[in-house]
Enzyme design. Structure first.
Site, PDB file in Angstrom:
ATOM      1  N   LYS A  31       0.818  -1.193   0.000  1.00 52.65           N
ATOM      2  CA  LYS A  31       0.000   0.000   0.000  1.00 52.65           C
ATOM      3  C   LYS A  31       0.859   1.254   0.000  1.00 52.65           C
ATOM      4  CE  LYS A  31      -3.440  -2.037   3.155  1.00 52.65           C
ATOM      5  NZ  LYS A  31      -4.001  -1.907   4.540  1.00 52.65           N
TER       6      LYS A  31
ATOM      7  N   ASP B 140       7.609   2.771  -2.358  1.00 56.00           N
ATOM      8  CA  ASP B 140       7.726   3.809  -1.334  1.00 56.00           C
ATOM      9  C   ASP B 140       9.146   3.961  -0.803  1.00 56.00           C
ATOM     10  OD1 ASP B 140       7.705   1.309  -0.102  1.00 56.00           O
ATOM     11  OD2 ASP B 140       6.139   1.787   1.353  1.00 56.00           O
TER      12      ASP B 140
ATOM     13  N   ASP C 231      14.905  -0.155   1.504  1.00 55.47           N
ATOM     14  CA  ASP C 231      15.602  -0.373   2.773  1.00 55.47           C
ATOM     15  C   ASP C 231      16.720  -1.383   2.520  1.00 55.47           C
ATOM     16  OD1 ASP C 231      16.288  -0.656   5.421  1.00 55.47           O
ATOM     17  OD2 ASP C 231      14.439  -1.619   6.053  1.00 55.47           O
TER      18      ASP C 231
ATOM     19  N   PHE D 293      13.458   4.511  11.093  1.00 50.14           N
ATOM     20  CA  PHE D 293      12.096   4.172  10.696  1.00 50.14           C
ATOM     21  C   PHE D 293      11.275   5.432  10.445  1.00 50.14           C
ATOM     22  CE2 PHE D 293       7.778   2.587  11.099  1.00 50.14           C
ATOM     23  CZ  PHE D 293       7.864   1.422  10.358  1.00 50.14           C
TER      24      PHE D 293
HETATM   25  P1  5GP Z   1      13.152  -3.691   1.868  1.00 50.75           P
HETATM   26  O1  5GP Z   1      13.972  -3.978   3.079  1.00 50.75           O
HETATM   27  O2  5GP Z   1      12.695  -4.947   1.181  1.00 50.75           O
HETATM   28  O3  5GP Z   1      13.845  -2.731   0.922  1.00 50.75           O
HETATM   29  O4  5GP Z   1      11.859  -2.946   2.371  1.00 50.75           O
HETATM   30  C1  5GP Z   1      10.782  -3.724   2.758  1.00 50.75           C
HETATM   31  C2  5GP Z   1       9.548  -2.942   2.999  1.00 50.75           C
HETATM   32  O5  5GP Z   1       9.590  -2.608   4.375  1.00 50.75           O
HETATM   33  C3  5GP Z   1       9.330  -1.614   2.278  1.00 50.75           C
HETATM   34  O6  5GP Z   1       8.712  -1.738   1.018  1.00 50.75           O
HETATM   35  C4  5GP Z   1       8.408  -0.933   3.257  1.00 50.75           C
HETATM   36  O7  5GP Z   1       7.089  -1.352   3.028  1.00 50.75           O
HETATM   37  C5  5GP Z   1       8.917  -1.440   4.594  1.00 50.75           C
HETATM   38  N1  5GP Z   1       9.838  -0.477   5.204  1.00 50.75           N
HETATM   39  C6  5GP Z   1      11.185  -0.455   5.172  1.00 50.75           C
HETATM   40  N2  5GP Z   1      11.664   0.593   5.883  1.00 50.75           N
HETATM   41  C7  5GP Z   1      10.568   1.232   6.358  1.00 50.75           C
HETATM   42  C8  5GP Z   1      10.381   2.422   7.164  1.00 50.75           C
HETATM   43  O8  5GP Z   1      11.312   3.131   7.579  1.00 50.75           O
HETATM   44  N3  5GP Z   1       9.096   2.756   7.439  1.00 50.75           N
HETATM   45  C9  5GP Z   1       8.025   2.045   7.018  1.00 50.75           C
HETATM   46  N4  5GP Z   1       6.824   2.488   7.358  1.00 50.75           N
HETATM   47  N5  5GP Z   1       8.157   0.947   6.248  1.00 50.75           N
HETATM   48  C10 5GP Z   1       9.412   0.558   5.930  1.00 50.75           C
HETATM   49 MG    MG Z   2       6.505  -1.504   0.531  1.00 50.06          MG
END
Ligand code: 5GP
Ligand code: MG
Length: 178
Positions: A46, A101, A104, A154
């Site tokens: 979302k 969005d 990470d 975060f």
């Molecule tokens: P990845 O580690 O696979 O790049 O990120 C995984 C998912 O974790 C992202 O698409 C996002 O939905 C969530 N995520 C990662 N870091 C954050 C953060 O700082 N805040 C929030 N709300 N979601 C996060």
């Molecule tokens: Mg996401």
């Protein structure tokens, strides 16, 4: 559903007007790069709802909006992803920009991109609102249209949640918890 602790504190990081300015800049680049192309935006639900909604109205080209949803399996190791909606994507032979969005570890974006690639789009690029820096073990996937780089903390707001809260905030905030 767990509510955020009442002592959680929101610290402003990126304002609504800073986001707007950056979207205008990126939308111009996309406009220039996708003239005469068959543009498909694939948004990751979302979290990418706000960036996608604002960006698509600034691009100034006809486009097709499609969605996937990336879900982590509960209780399994980090990185185990279930991507919903890949089956019904109509992207073969088309020019896709995957919009997410936040970057990470990079696992989500690279996993979704790999699954879209299997459907043989004519081209596949990525647009990411927030890229975290100094993340240990972060995948080095090229982001073609990056908007902001942020510290490794975060964040919530502008589509991003903490247990489904705060998505409606117009800017990006650090969620500080003791
Ligand atoms: P990845 O580690 O696979 O790049 O990120 C995984 C998912 O974790 C992202 O698409 C996002 O939905 C969530 N995520 C990662 N870091 C954050 C953060 O700082 N805040 C929030 N709300 N979601 C996060
Ligand atoms: Mg996401």
């Amino acid at each position: 559903m767990m509510a955020a602790p009442s002592h959680a504190k929101l610290l402003p990081l990126i304002t609504k007007s800073e986001i707007k300015a950056q979207i205008t800049k990126i939308a111009k680049e996309i406009h220039r790069d996708y003239l005469e192309k068959d543009l498909v935006l694939v948004m990751v639900l979302k979290g990418a709802i706000c960036i996608t909604a604002d960006l698509m109205r600034e691009i100034g080209l006809p486009l097709d909006l499609q969605v996937v949803q990336a879900k982590s399996y509960d209780g399994m190791e980090r990185g185990k992803l279930n991507v919903l909606g890949i089956d019904t994507l109509n992207v073969t032979g088309r020019d896709v920009i995957l919009v997410d969005d936040i970057y990470d570890t990079g696992y989500t974006l690279s996993a979704v991109a790999a699954q879209i690639s299997e459907k043989k789009p004519a081209s596949l690029k990525t647009c990411v609102h927030l890229q975290k820096k100094d993340v240990k073990g972060q995948k080095k996937v090229k982001i073609d249209y990056p908007l902001f780089t942020i510290p490794n903390s975060f964040v919530v707001g502008y589509g991003l949640d903490y247990n489904e809260q705060y998505r409606e905030l117009p800017g990006i905030f650090f969620l500080e918890q003791p």
